[in-house]
Design a protein around this motif. Structure first.
Motif, PDB file in Angstrom:
ATOM      1  N   SER A  59      -2.052   4.801  -4.750  1.00 30.67           N
ATOM      2  CA  SER A  59      -2.973   5.932  -4.602  1.00 30.67           C
ATOM      3  C   SER A  59      -2.991   6.410  -3.148  1.00 30.67           C
ATOM      4  O   SER A  59      -2.864   5.593  -2.229  1.00 30.67           O
ATOM      5  CB  SER A  59      -4.393   5.500  -5.006  1.00 30.67           C
ATOM      6  OG  SER A  59      -5.358   6.408  -4.523  1.00 30.67           O
ATOM      7  N   PRO A  60      -3.144   7.728  -2.929  1.00 36.81           N
ATOM      8  CA  PRO A  60      -3.251   8.228  -1.552  1.00 36.81           C
ATOM      9  C   PRO A  60      -4.448   7.648  -0.793  1.00 36.81           C
ATOM     10  O   PRO A  60      -4.459   7.656   0.435  1.00 36.81           O
ATOM     11  CB  PRO A  60      -3.408   9.744  -1.733  1.00 36.81           C
ATOM     12  CG  PRO A  60      -2.857  10.035  -3.082  1.00 36.81           C
ATOM     13  CD  PRO A  60      -3.137   8.818  -3.906  1.00 36.81           C
ATOM     14  N   TRP A  61      -5.433   7.132  -1.526  1.00 38.06           N
ATOM     15  CA  TRP A  61      -6.608   6.527  -0.871  1.00 38.06           C
ATOM     16  C   TRP A  61      -6.243   5.253  -0.121  1.00 38.06           C
ATOM     17  O   TRP A  61      -7.010   4.774   0.707  1.00 38.06           O
ATOM     18  CB  TRP A  61      -7.696   6.224  -1.907  1.00 38.06           C
ATOM     19  CG  TRP A  61      -8.305   7.446  -2.512  1.00 38.06           C
ATOM     20  CD1 TRP A  61      -8.037   7.977  -3.738  1.00 38.06           C
ATOM     21  CD2 TRP A  61      -9.279   8.313  -1.909  1.00 38.06           C
ATOM     22  NE1 TRP A  61      -8.779   9.113  -3.946  1.00 38.06           N
ATOM     23  CE2 TRP A  61      -9.548   9.345  -2.841  1.00 38.06           C
ATOM     24  CE3 TRP A  61      -9.949   8.323  -0.685  1.00 38.06           C
ATOM     25  CZ2 TRP A  61     -10.462  10.366  -2.577  1.00 38.06           C
ATOM     26  CZ3 TRP A  61     -10.855   9.332  -0.413  1.00 38.06           C
ATOM     27  CH2 TRP A  61     -11.101  10.343  -1.351  1.00 38.06           C
ATOM     28  N   PHE A  62      -5.067   4.683  -0.412  1.00 36.26           N
ATOM     29  CA  PHE A  62      -4.647   3.464   0.278  1.00 36.26           C
ATOM     30  C   PHE A  62      -4.238   3.739   1.720  1.00 36.26           C
ATOM     31  O   PHE A  62      -4.123   2.821   2.522  1.00 36.26           O
ATOM     32  CB  PHE A  62      -3.489   2.787  -0.473  1.00 36.26           C
ATOM     33  CG  PHE A  62      -3.860   2.257  -1.832  1.00 36.26           C
ATOM     34  CD1 PHE A  62      -5.182   2.039  -2.160  1.00 36.26           C
ATOM     35  CD2 PHE A  62      -2.888   1.985  -2.780  1.00 36.26           C
ATOM     36  CE1 PHE A  62      -5.540   1.550  -3.419  1.00 36.26           C
ATOM     37  CE2 PHE A  62      -3.234   1.494  -4.033  1.00 36.26           C
ATOM     38  CZ  PHE A  62      -4.569   1.284  -4.348  1.00 36.26           C
ATOM     39  N   GLN A  63      -3.927   5.011   2.050  1.00 30.58           N
ATOM     40  CA  GLN A  63      -3.698   5.491   3.416  1.00 30.58           C
ATOM     41  C   GLN A  63      -2.385   5.030   4.065  1.00 30.58           C
ATOM     42  O   GLN A  63      -1.694   5.796   4.690  1.00 30.58           O
ATOM     43  CB  GLN A  63      -4.871   5.124   4.336  1.00 30.58           C
ATOM     44  CG  GLN A  63      -6.144   5.885   4.004  1.00 30.58           C
ATOM     45  CD  GLN A  63      -6.009   7.376   4.260  1.00 30.58           C
ATOM     46  OE1 GLN A  63      -5.984   7.819   5.385  1.00 30.58           O
ATOM     47  NE2 GLN A  63      -5.898   8.151   3.201  1.00 30.58           N
ATOM     48  N   HIS A 147       2.770   8.809  -2.988  1.00 26.43           N
ATOM     49  CA  HIS A 147       3.424   8.747  -4.300  1.00 26.43           C
ATOM     50  C   HIS A 147       2.913   7.537  -5.089  1.00 26.43           C
ATOM     51  O   HIS A 147       2.348   6.595  -4.529  1.00 26.43           O
ATOM     52  CB  HIS A 147       4.935   8.677  -4.129  1.00 26.43           C
ATOM     53  CG  HIS A 147       5.480   9.783  -3.275  1.00 26.43           C
ATOM     54  ND1 HIS A 147       5.564  11.080  -3.709  1.00 26.43           N
ATOM     55  CD2 HIS A 147       5.944   9.790  -1.994  1.00 26.43           C
ATOM     56  CE1 HIS A 147       6.060  11.842  -2.752  1.00 26.43           C
ATOM     57  NE2 HIS A 147       6.302  11.078  -1.702  1.00 26.43           N
ATOM     58  N   LYS A 148       3.129   7.575  -6.399  1.00 28.01           N
ATOM     59  CA  LYS A 148       2.581   6.533  -7.280  1.00 28.01           C
ATOM     60  C   LYS A 148       3.444   5.281  -7.323  1.00 28.01           C
ATOM     61  O   LYS A 148       2.929   4.170  -7.458  1.00 28.01           O
ATOM     62  CB  LYS A 148       2.413   7.095  -8.701  1.00 28.01           C
ATOM     63  CG  LYS A 148       1.347   8.169  -8.805  1.00 28.01           C
ATOM     64  CD  LYS A 148       1.217   8.651 -10.238  1.00 28.01           C
ATOM     65  CE  LYS A 148       0.136   9.721 -10.346  1.00 28.01           C
ATOM     66  NZ  LYS A 148      -0.001  10.231 -11.726  1.00 28.01           N
ATOM     67  N   TYR A 149       4.766   5.478  -7.248  1.00 29.71           N
ATOM     68  CA  TYR A 149       5.670   4.334  -7.401  1.00 29.71           C
ATOM     69  C   TYR A 149       6.712   4.315  -6.278  1.00 29.71           C
ATOM     70  O   TYR A 149       7.238   5.362  -5.889  1.00 29.71           O
ATOM     71  CB  TYR A 149       6.390   4.385  -8.758  1.00 29.71           C
ATOM     72  CG  TYR A 149       5.459   4.577  -9.924  1.00 29.71           C
ATOM     73  CD1 TYR A 149       4.641   3.540 -10.368  1.00 29.71           C
ATOM     74  CD2 TYR A 149       5.380   5.809 -10.576  1.00 29.71           C
ATOM     75  CE1 TYR A 149       3.767   3.718 -11.432  1.00 29.71           C
ATOM     76  CE2 TYR A 149       4.514   6.000 -11.638  1.00 29.71           C
ATOM     77  CZ  TYR A 149       3.705   4.957 -12.069  1.00 29.71           C
ATOM     78  OH  TYR A 149       2.833   5.140 -13.113  1.00 29.71           O
ATOM     79  N   TYR A 150       6.977   3.116  -5.781  1.00 28.89           N
ATOM     80  CA  TYR A 150       7.981   2.944  -4.730  1.00 28.89           C
ATOM     81  C   TYR A 150       8.945   1.841  -5.152  1.00 28.89           C
ATOM     82  O   TYR A 150       8.559   0.898  -5.871  1.00 28.89           O
ATOM     83  CB  TYR A 150       7.322   2.563  -3.402  1.00 28.89           C
ATOM     84  CG  TYR A 150       6.495   3.669  -2.799  1.00 28.89           C
ATOM     85  CD1 TYR A 150       7.033   4.540  -1.850  1.00 28.89           C
ATOM     86  CD2 TYR A 150       5.174   3.851  -3.173  1.00 28.89           C
ATOM     87  CE1 TYR A 150       6.276   5.554  -1.299  1.00 28.89           C
ATOM     88  CE2 TYR A 150       4.404   4.868  -2.632  1.00 28.89           C
ATOM     89  CZ  TYR A 150       4.956   5.715  -1.690  1.00 28.89           C
ATOM     90  OH  TYR A 150       4.206   6.728  -1.154  1.00 28.89           O
TER      91      TYR A 150
END
Length: 496
Positions: A59-63, A147-150
């Motif tokens: 999530s983008p909230w993880f920064q 992004h959602k997946y790396y």
């Protein structure tokens, strides 16, 4: 834990990404004994890691994402780990936003990491198969989680002629430790910034308006308080909200720069704040009078900026880069942090000495108060009491700031050092941040010029209701026609 995939194609990473699980997962190896029996070479083995684990998404909230590598290396008589061995990693990073898209490459690099391992048992046949105790290796840092997946693919290319990945022992597994900011904490952090930005902005506008209403020019202390308010507003502005919708990998670096500017301004302010209340014969109210104290702060801040650019600046292009991977880089980084910590501690002791001198001078000047009128005496006693309280708050704020700086550096570095661990919870970070805002707010409120006038015409006034309302010690420290009244009182006595 990485999954060992088999890839026997040419131009390996340029054609296809290897997934550790899912419908299109790679052909897996259980261990390297299976690879030997199937005559699979080391160059055809890829360590694949999917981020996050199955059925979860980022999530983008993880920064940000910080990854540390841990190698499981077993002892083997005919494949021993050489002293000062270096491992070469061919690493690639990709992303996608749903499980059916193709992987898009973010970065690819060939990195070298120095292995620091110890073996607790004697190196005999009986000890074969036992694992070395190896330090963590800095692996990767990304300044946004857009992004959602790396997916990470790691190869350990072997070239005996060039000495690449020779003498690194028998590697059994590669583990990655992932660290990111908690999403709930990020929301609290953003909410604090969003609330505090207008609060400081409003008091700052009010403060400067009170100064411009006066006939005299602003004194140095008032200018520096206003500059501190600007730097606090700069660090408050919640530009992080944009990181939720945009892939801004430079946000970590930008945050460091903002914090560095505020640190430099805060440290300079404390020196000038104490100096302007020293009440000695020296020429005050001029910035040039403080160049010996403020100059080193500016130089130190610039050095820390260069150091940060060498780490996070380069990571904008290559997230696998780390200044800690070389001997020179590690020594420089450690020296920077140690010297910065020592300088901050010396700065704090110097500040304590300055505050002590200010208190001594103020106590000396209090002896002249009984000779004043009752009204004026009460007024100055109130000013002095609040001034002493503000000085103690300044010392407490300085102490917490020094502790926060040292602890944050150690916390950020302990994954890279491998031997020091300090646990810091989110309450400490939000508490320090709130303390800075309250301190700056209080400074501007207390040092805004007062519209009240305590002239000698009040000297014979009685303490009735009218004057009682006037003397509730709510007047601010700065008087309408000059610099701080405590400062004026002491300067006058010093000149006499």
């Amino acid at each position: 834990m990485s999954v060992k995939c088999i890839d026997v194609r040419k131009n390996h990473h340029k054609t296809k990404w290897l997934m550790p699980w899912g419908p299109n997962h790679c052909e897996k190896l259980k261990d390297f004994d299976e690879a030997v029996s199937r005559q699979i070479e080391a160059n055809d083995i890829v360590f694949a890691v999917h981020i996050p684990l199955p059925s979860k998404e980022m999530s983008p909230w993880f920064q940000f994402m910080l990854f540390i590598m841990q190698l499981d290396i077993a002892f083997k008589m005919d494949n021993d780990l050489k002293e000062n061995a270096e491992i070469t990693l061919d690493v690639s990073l990709a992303y996608r936003d749903n499980m059916f898209d193709e992987w898009e490459e973010i970065a690819h690099a060939i990195e070298i990491r120095k292995l620091k391992c110890t073996f607790g048992s004697p190196k005999t046949l009986e000890s074969e198969g036992r694992h070395y105790d190896c330090d963590f290796l800095p692996f990767m840092e990304i300044g946004s989680v857009a992004h959602k997946y790396y997916l990470i693919n790691i190869r350990l290319p072997v070239n005996e002629r060039k000495g690449i990945n020779v003498g690194i022992g028998e590697i059994k597994d590669i583990r990655l430790v992932g660290i990111h900011q908690n999403g709930g904490f990020t929301k609290v952090w953003f909410a604090m910034k969003t609330f505090l930005t207008p609060s400081i902005l409003i008091i700052m506008i009010w403060y400067w308006r009170r100064i411009t209403l006066m006939t005299r020019a602003p004194v140095l202390l008032e200018k520096v308080i206003f500059a501190l308010g600007i730097s606090m507003t700069f660090i408050n502005i919640p530009v992080e909200w944009f990181s939720i919708g945009f892939d801004w990998t430079w946000m970590l670096l930008f945050g460091d720069i903002r914090q560095g500017i505020f640190y430099a301004m805060l440290l300079s302010f404390w020196i000038i704040f104490c100096g302007e209340h020293m009440m000695d014969q020296n020429e005050r109210n001029r910035l040039s009078g403080y160049w010996k104290q403020v100059g080193p702060i500016a130089v130190g801040s610039f050095c820390l900026f260069i150091f940060d650019m060498c780490e996070r600046g380069v990571q904008l292009k290559n997230p696998f880069y780390s200044i800690w991977t070389t001997e020179v880089g590690t020594e420089l980084a450690m020296a920077f942090i140690i010297v910065a910590g020592i300088c901050l501690c010396l700065y704090f002791l110097f500040l304590c000495f300055m505050v002590f001198q200010v208190f001594r001078n103020i106590n000396g000047k209090q002896s002249s108060l009984p000779a004043m009128s009752k009204v004026r005496c009460l007024h100055y006693e109130g000013l002095i009491f609040r001034f002493k309280f503000l000085m103690l708050i300044t010392l407490a704020c300085a102490a917490m700031t020094v502790i926060f700086f040292i602890v944050s550096q150690v916390t950020e570095g302990h994954w890279k050092w491998g031997d020091i661990t300090i646990q810091v919870n989110s309450a400490f970070f939000t508490g320090i941040y709130g303390m800075w805002n309250l301190y700056v707010f209080a400074l501007m409120f207390l040092y805004a010029p007062s519209h009240k006038n305590y002239g000698e015409d009040q000297s014979n006034g009685d303490l009735g209701v009218g004057s009682g309302e006037e003397l509730q010690l709510t007047t601010t420290i700065t008087h309408v026609d000059g610099p701080t009244e405590v400062y004026k009182l002491a300067r006058k006595e010093a000149q006499e």
